[in-house]
Design a protein around this motif. Structure first.
Motif, PDB file in Angstrom:
ATOM      1  N   PHE A  51       1.143  -0.878  -0.300  1.00 32.81           N
ATOM      2  CA  PHE A  51      -0.126  -0.082  -0.251  1.00 32.81           C
ATOM      3  C   PHE A  51       1.119   1.408   0.124  1.00 32.81           C
ATOM      4  N   VAL A  52       0.793   2.741  -1.003  1.00 28.58           N
ATOM      5  CA  VAL A  52       1.012   3.598  -1.429  1.00 28.58           C
ATOM      6  C   VAL A  52       0.477   4.382  -0.641  1.00 28.58           C
ATOM      7  N   HIS A  69      -4.602   0.025   4.844  1.00 31.32           N
ATOM      8  CA  HIS A  69      -3.641  -0.641   5.949  1.00 31.32           C
ATOM      9  C   HIS A  69      -4.103  -0.887   7.064  1.00 31.32           C
ATOM     10  N   GLN A  70      -5.025  -0.662   7.702  1.00 33.31           N
ATOM     11  CA  GLN A  70      -5.598   0.301   8.426  1.00 33.31           C
ATOM     12  C   GLN A  70      -7.055  -1.323   8.818  1.00 33.31           C
ATOM     13  N   GLN A  71      -6.939  -1.687   7.735  1.00 32.86           N
ATOM     14  CA  GLN A  71      -7.427  -3.122   7.103  1.00 32.86           C
ATOM     15  C   GLN A  71      -7.767  -3.920   8.357  1.00 32.86           C
ATOM     16  N   HIS A  90       1.489  -5.542  10.210  1.00 28.46           N
ATOM     17  CA  HIS A  90       1.503  -4.722  10.579  1.00 28.46           C
ATOM     18  C   HIS A  90       2.237  -3.311  10.421  1.00 28.46           C
ATOM     19  N   LEU A  91       1.656  -2.837   9.510  1.00 28.57           N
ATOM     20  CA  LEU A  91       2.214  -1.234   9.023  1.00 28.57           C
ATOM     21  C   LEU A  91       1.359  -0.296   9.927  1.00 28.57           C
ATOM     22  N   SER A  92       2.141   0.685  10.037  1.00 26.32           N
ATOM     23  CA  SER A  92       2.561   1.194  10.655  1.00 26.32           C
ATOM     24  C   SER A  92       1.684   3.150  10.367  1.00 26.32           C
ATOM     25  N   THR A 133      -2.693   9.194   3.790  1.00 24.72           N
ATOM     26  CA  THR A 133      -3.903   8.652   3.947  1.00 24.72           C
ATOM     27  C   THR A 133      -4.996   9.059   5.415  1.00 24.72           C
ATOM     28  N   ILE A 134      -3.986   9.254   6.525  1.00 23.14           N
ATOM     29  CA  ILE A 134      -5.225   8.926   7.793  1.00 23.14           C
ATOM     30  C   ILE A 134      -5.110  10.891   7.594  1.00 23.14           C
TER      31      ILE A 134
END
Ligand SMILES: *Cc1c(COP(=O)(O)O)cnc(C)c1O
Length: 376
Positions: free
Chosen positions: A100-101, A325-327, A334-336, A343-344
């Motif tokens: 994911f980018v 990445h949060q799904q 374990h993506l931060s 995105t955040i």
């Protein structure tokens, strides 16, 4: 008020749609009938590709494209972190690893800069083979292919355009669903060009890929013998009924709907641009406005505004409330959040407003007035 008024569209196109449906029933040719072939031809011509292979939905379209390239375990497939789940999930289904980018906050599309860094990281890691980039034309605006295609070339990667929301957009004179090595779209009812159920398509300029895709969508059958299965495929065809519904819809889309949504978007932007962050369309880019998405100051302002709109009977949507990445499906990676600052930000601040070709000026003004009651 409706977020996307499919009934208004049906009222406008009823005679043609009803006649199309009736003729399919009269013909009893429900699977891969003549309207499917006709639609494939018209779609290919519209987007400017040699071939169109219709299939059951936009998710299968992505999967078929990846299958035709033999993507599987050990392969890295790069896609946007801020998108509908299918852009990423389809690689996982095939056993490949999606990477994911982060996005650019002004267009909500994959950041070419972050993309190159992600590719270099995978190469350095030495565990996965970088194979494909899946840029997404989010909200109707093509991803930045001007920057993405040279990166793909530099690292020897294929580009699969996820044009599920992008149909009708363009960069200069080149239309969405014609970028990269292959492209896909979705005819889910709420997409820029939608049918009355599920539908999708893959586009390619290659004769061999066209043959392969037609085989893969029908259990890997040979072109001439239905019971001669030469490879492992899936069952993913577009119903003749959906093709018959899409034919008059494509005509309306090309003749006036696309122009109409662009007029509505300009109107929104004119009234709102000094109060909130309105969508950025870079020079030479043209959107099909799958969504008209504004950026609020913060999460609190957004929830106050959304509640106010709700009270006024105006629907609004949060596309999307979390990054891929949060799904939970990807929690083992374990993506931060730190890797995905834009995105955040977007997940906390985006709000999509009612948008469809049959929205009236009065309705647009009502939405704007209600927004300005909250944001002074
Ligand atoms: C809708 C969508 C898809 C999947 O399309 P379906 O027809 O619902 O399977 C894939 N990618 C994006 C970006 C989408 O918006």
């Amino acid at each position: 008020m409706q977020f996307r008024d499919l009934n208004a569209q049906y009222r406008a196109l009823k005679p043609a749609i009803d006649a199309g449906i009736q003729s399919v029933i009269d013909s009893s040719s429900f699977i891969l009938g003549k309207p499917v072939t006709e639609l494939e031809g018209e779609l290919a011509e519209y987007v400017g590709r040699k071939h169109c292979v219709a299939c059951a939905n936009g998710t299968d379209a992505l999967q078929l494209a990846l299958m035709s390239w033999g993507i599987g375990p050990g392969d890295a497939v790069f896609t946007s972190d801020f998108t509908y789940f299918a852009s990423a999930g389809t690689s996982s289904v095939l056993g490949a690893t999606p990477i994911f980018v982060d996005i650019d906050l002004d267009t909500f599309n994959i950041s070419p800069q972050a993309l190159e860094i992600a590719i270099q990281k995978v190469i350095k890691g030495g565990k996965l083979k970088p194979k494909v980039i899946v840029p997404v034309d989010l909200f109707g605006q093509p991803a930045d292919y001007i920057k993405i295609l040279p990166i793909a070339q530099k690292y020897g990667l294929k580009v699969l355009e996820d044009g599920a929301q992008g149909f009708g957009g363009r960069i200069n004179e080149k239309r969405a669903c014609s970028f990269g090595d292959m492209s896909t779209t979705s005819f889910f009812p709420a997409k820029p060009l939608g049918c009355y159920g599920d539908g999708g398509a893959v586009f390619t300029d290659s004769d061999e890929e066209d043959v392969k895709l037609r085989s893969l969508r029908a259990q890997g059958k040979s072109p001439t013998d239905k019971y001669d299965n030469r490879e492992i495929g899936i069952n993913s065809r577009l119903d003749t009924l959906q093709a018959a519904i899409l034919l008059p819809k494509l005509k309306a889309f090309a003749e006036y709907e696309l122009t109409a949504v662009n007029k509505i978007a300009s109107l929104y932007t004119k009234y709102l641009k000094d109060k909130v962050l309105t969508p950025t369309i870079p020079d030479g880019f043209y959107s099909s406005w799958a969504q008209y998405t504004i950026l609020l100051d913060n999460e609190k302002q957004r929830s106050i505004l959304q509640e106010h709109l709700r009270e006024k009977g105006i629907p609004s949507m949060i596309y999307y409330p979390r990054g891929i990445h949060q799904q939970k499906a990807y929690q083992l990676m374990h993506l931060s959040d730190k890797e995905y600052p834009n995105t955040i930000e977007a997940t906390k601040r985006v709000l999509s407003l009612p948008m469809h070709p049959y929205l009236t000026n009065t309705e647009v003004e009502e939405v704007v007035r209600s927004i300005l009651e909250v944001i002074k």
